[in-house]
Design an enzyme around this catalytic site. Structure first.
Site, mmCIF file in Angstrom:
data_model
loop_
_atom_site.group_PDB
_atom_site.id
_atom_site.type_symbol
_atom_site.label_atom_id
_atom_site.label_comp_id
_atom_site.label_asym_id
_atom_site.label_seq_id
_atom_site.Cartn_x
_atom_site.Cartn_y
_atom_site.Cartn_z
ATOM 1 N N LYS A 42 15.126 5.684 -8.782
ATOM 2 C CA LYS A 42 14.570 4.642 -7.915
ATOM 3 C C LYS A 42 15.295 3.347 -8.213
ATOM 4 O O LYS A 42 15.844 3.176 -9.314
ATOM 5 C CB LYS A 42 13.071 4.489 -8.239
ATOM 6 C CG LYS A 42 12.246 3.885 -7.142
ATOM 7 C CD LYS A 42 11.756 4.911 -6.140
ATOM 8 C CE LYS A 42 10.945 4.265 -5.037
ATOM 9 N NZ LYS A 42 10.378 5.203 -4.095
ATOM 10 N N GLY B 179 -4.307 0.311 4.407
ATOM 11 C CA GLY B 179 -2.897 0.018 4.687
ATOM 12 C C GLY B 179 -2.411 0.783 5.901
ATOM 13 O O GLY B 179 -2.243 2.005 5.854
ATOM 14 N N VAL B 180 -2.237 0.057 7.027
ATOM 15 C CA VAL B 180 -1.745 0.724 8.236
ATOM 16 C C VAL B 180 -0.345 0.205 8.564
ATOM 17 O O VAL B 180 -0.091 -0.369 9.620
ATOM 18 C CB VAL B 180 -2.725 0.597 9.438
ATOM 19 C CG1 VAL B 180 -3.708 1.740 9.433
ATOM 20 C CG2 VAL B 180 -3.480 -0.739 9.442
ATOM 21 N N GLY B 181 0.556 0.413 7.608
ATOM 22 C CA GLY B 181 1.963 0.091 7.801
ATOM 23 C C GLY B 181 2.677 1.300 8.383
ATOM 24 O O GLY B 181 2.109 2.049 9.191
ATOM 25 N N VAL C 75 3.549 4.310 7.210
ATOM 26 C CA VAL C 75 2.943 5.633 7.023
ATOM 27 C C VAL C 75 1.482 5.643 7.469
ATOM 28 O O VAL C 75 1.047 6.568 8.165
ATOM 29 C CB VAL C 75 3.046 6.084 5.543
ATOM 30 C CG1 VAL C 75 2.429 7.471 5.379
ATOM 31 C CG2 VAL C 75 4.489 6.092 5.077
HETATM 32 P P1 NAD Z 1 4.492 -0.420 4.502
HETATM 33 O O1 NAD Z 1 4.925 -1.638 3.737
HETATM 34 O O2 NAD Z 1 5.056 -0.171 5.849
HETATM 35 O O3 NAD Z 1 2.889 -0.405 4.665
HETATM 36 C C1 NAD Z 1 2.019 -0.766 3.655
HETATM 37 C C2 NAD Z 1 0.883 -1.538 4.300
HETATM 38 O O4 NAD Z 1 -0.113 -1.805 3.309
HETATM 39 C C3 NAD Z 1 1.327 -2.898 4.870
HETATM 40 O O5 NAD Z 1 0.887 -3.009 6.210
HETATM 41 C C4 NAD Z 1 0.648 -3.908 3.956
HETATM 42 O O6 NAD Z 1 0.316 -5.104 4.616
HETATM 43 C C5 NAD Z 1 -0.574 -3.129 3.516
HETATM 44 N N1 NAD Z 1 -1.210 -3.606 2.285
HETATM 45 C C6 NAD Z 1 -0.635 -4.094 1.167
HETATM 46 N N2 NAD Z 1 -1.578 -4.405 0.276
HETATM 47 C C7 NAD Z 1 -2.769 -4.073 0.829
HETATM 48 C C8 NAD Z 1 -4.118 -4.158 0.397
HETATM 49 N N3 NAD Z 1 -4.449 -4.639 -0.785
HETATM 50 N N4 NAD Z 1 -5.085 -3.708 1.230
HETATM 51 C C9 NAD Z 1 -4.784 -3.228 2.453
HETATM 52 N N5 NAD Z 1 -3.515 -3.134 2.916
HETATM 53 C C10 NAD Z 1 -2.531 -3.570 2.115
HETATM 54 O O7 NAD Z 1 4.758 0.787 3.505
HETATM 55 P P2 NAD Z 1 4.801 2.334 3.875
HETATM 56 O O8 NAD Z 1 6.207 2.730 4.028
HETATM 57 O O9 NAD Z 1 3.819 2.628 4.953
HETATM 58 O O10 NAD Z 1 4.300 2.975 2.498
HETATM 59 C C11 NAD Z 1 2.923 2.948 2.155
HETATM 60 C C12 NAD Z 1 2.739 3.601 0.773
HETATM 61 O O11 NAD Z 1 3.205 4.939 0.811
HETATM 62 C C13 NAD Z 1 3.524 2.905 -0.359
HETATM 63 O O12 NAD Z 1 2.790 3.029 -1.562
HETATM 64 C C14 NAD Z 1 4.782 3.746 -0.470
HETATM 65 O O13 NAD Z 1 5.360 3.677 -1.758
HETATM 66 C C15 NAD Z 1 4.210 5.129 -0.177
HETATM 67 N N6 NAD Z 1 5.202 6.064 0.337
HETATM 68 C C16 NAD Z 1 5.893 5.755 1.472
HETATM 69 C C17 NAD Z 1 6.832 6.665 1.957
HETATM 70 C C18 NAD Z 1 7.594 6.396 3.227
HETATM 71 O O14 NAD Z 1 8.245 7.314 3.744
HETATM 72 N N7 NAD Z 1 7.564 5.180 3.757
HETATM 73 C C19 NAD Z 1 7.068 7.865 1.272
HETATM 74 C C20 NAD Z 1 6.319 8.154 0.123
HETATM 75 C C21 NAD Z 1 5.390 7.236 -0.338
#
Ligand code: NAD
Length: 363
Positions: A80, A185-187, A189
């Site tokens: 990483k 968290g509705v980003g 994923v």
């Molecule tokens: P992202 O940044 O697109 O979405 C994360 C969301 O969480 C954001 O909208 C952010 O505003 C929100 N957030 C942050 N702190 C918060 C809180 N305290 N309460 C509520 N919401 C909060 O990230 P992502 O790519 O969707 O990834 C989400 C998680 O999944 C991360 O932990 C990441 O490491 C893990 N993950 C992602 C992937 C991938 O393919 N993107 C793969 C494996 C694991």
């Protein structure tokens, strides 16, 4: 700052501190284990408050990648990278090129991809300096259309099939109609998962610290918005953490009520003991690196040139892996996180025995 004696060091093969004075780049690349293949893991950009926090994060995440790829049956090791800086204001072409140069200097021992705070544009910038990057170029999807190399839709699919397996095991039901799910968290994923769940008939509650993301889930999917802190105490069937790590801890456990925890966030357990406590409370925890492996599986097939249907079948296999973990945990009384670690380490040790040479990098 200690490195070799750091509590999260866990026998890392290599830790590289990267500094470029001209662009201001400060980054750390951690290569945990290359027994099964080159270390592949995303490059996160985050405004860490100090170097110790960045080191801890990268060590924990890279070890997690070793276990994730091993459990998913991929010929990849774990690594990483983290860039210390604000992802909204701290990126310049010079900084990204400098990072690409550092990745390149490792000669393929570490392969980078997108993570929180980085995406396709950053991968394209890295790709100008190194070929050891994935997700910079579009690829074909299952329906034949062309999409970006962003793996988050695959992560969302893997979490969805894994969540269904958890619901079947713990709640004894195959359909999700009316199932109550709280998504933190509705980003990238979390929203993808919400769309799958909505299509399957689930009822959704969502929280996010970024209001626009909550609005999208409410307006597009009819989700019910809740304040960030209130997401833990909801009377729902499933809690799906899709934001940050460490959210399953002594404090949140006092309010958590869902009988199933199944979400995408990495490093959800604040400490290993939390896994045992969830087990004691009859709360079924889908181990994070088992359920969120869809992205790394997708990235693996992008790397080896596999087809979209191969990748899709492998991602759907996450449900079988979880079923195996849940059944073993039920039979032995151990917690699901311990069983997942054991399965991942068994495969890793099997791979070690196949390696005759001291240098463990795969071509
Ligand atoms: P992202 O940044 O697109 O979405 C994360 C969301 O969480 C954001 O909208 C952010 O505003 C929100 N957030 C942050 N702190 C918060 C809180 N305290 N309460 C509520 N919401 C909060 O990230 P992502 O790519 O969707 O990834 C989400 C998680 O999944 C991360 O932990 C990441 O490491 C893990 N993950 C992602 C992937 C991938 O393919 N993107 C793969 C494996 C694991």
């Amino acid at each position: 700052m200690s490195v070799f004696t750091h509590p999260d060091f866990d026998a890392h093969e290599q830790v590289v501190f990267c500094h470029d004075q001209a662009s201001g780049l400060k980054a750390i690349i951690a290569i945990h284990d290359t027994t099964l293949g080159p270390a592949l893991g995303g490059c996160r950009m985050f405004p860490y408050v100090n170097d110790d926090e960045a080191l801890r994060d990268v060590l924990r995440l890279s070890r997690g990648m070793t276990l994730k790829s091993s459990l998913a049956g991929l010929k990849l090791g774990g690594g990483k990278a983290v860039i210390i800086g604000d992802p909204h204001t701290g990126k310049s072409p010079a900084l990204l090129h400098a990072m690409g140069d550092f990745v390149d200097s490792l000669g393929g021992r570490y392969i980078t991809a997108a993570d929180s705070g980085t995406g396709e544009p950053e991968m394209q910038a890295f790709a100008q300096r190194t070929r050891h990057v994935i997700g910079a170029t579009p690829r074909a999807t299952l329906d034949g259309s062309i999409a970006s190399g962003d793996p988050s839709p695959s992560t969302a699919l893997g979490v969805f099939v894994g969540l269904k397996a958890a619901v079947r095991h713990r709640l004894g039901r195959d359909d999700l109609i009316g199932l109550k799910v709280a998504i933190q968290g509705v980003g990238h994923v979390g929203l993808g998962l919400a769309r799958h769940l909505k299509e399957a008939g689930a009822q959704l509650w969502v929280s996010d610290i970024f209001d626009a993301n909550v609005r999208t889930a409410v307006e597009e999917l009819g989700a019910c918005a809740v304040r960030p802190h209130d997401i833990y105490g909801l009377d729902v069937d499933v809690f799906a953490p899709c934001a940050m790590g460490g959210i399953l801890n002594a404090e949140t456990l006092t309010t958590l009520r869902a009988p199933v925890i199944a979400g995408a966030a990495n490093n959800q357990l604040a400490s290993p003991e939390i896994g045992a406590e969830l087990q004691r409370r009859n709360c079924l925890y889908a181990p994070d690196y088992a359920i969120n492996a869809g992205g790394i599986i997708d990235v693996y097939y992008q790397r080896v040139g596999g087809s979209a249907s191969q990748s899709d079948a492998h991602i759907r296999g996450i449900a079988d892996t979880l079923r195996q973990i849940f059944e073993r945990a039920a039979a032995s009384g151990e917690c699901t996180s311990v069983i997942a670690d054991r399965l991942a380490l068994e495969r890793l040790q099997g791979g070690e025995q196949l390696q005759a040479t001291p240098h463990r990098l795969h071509a």
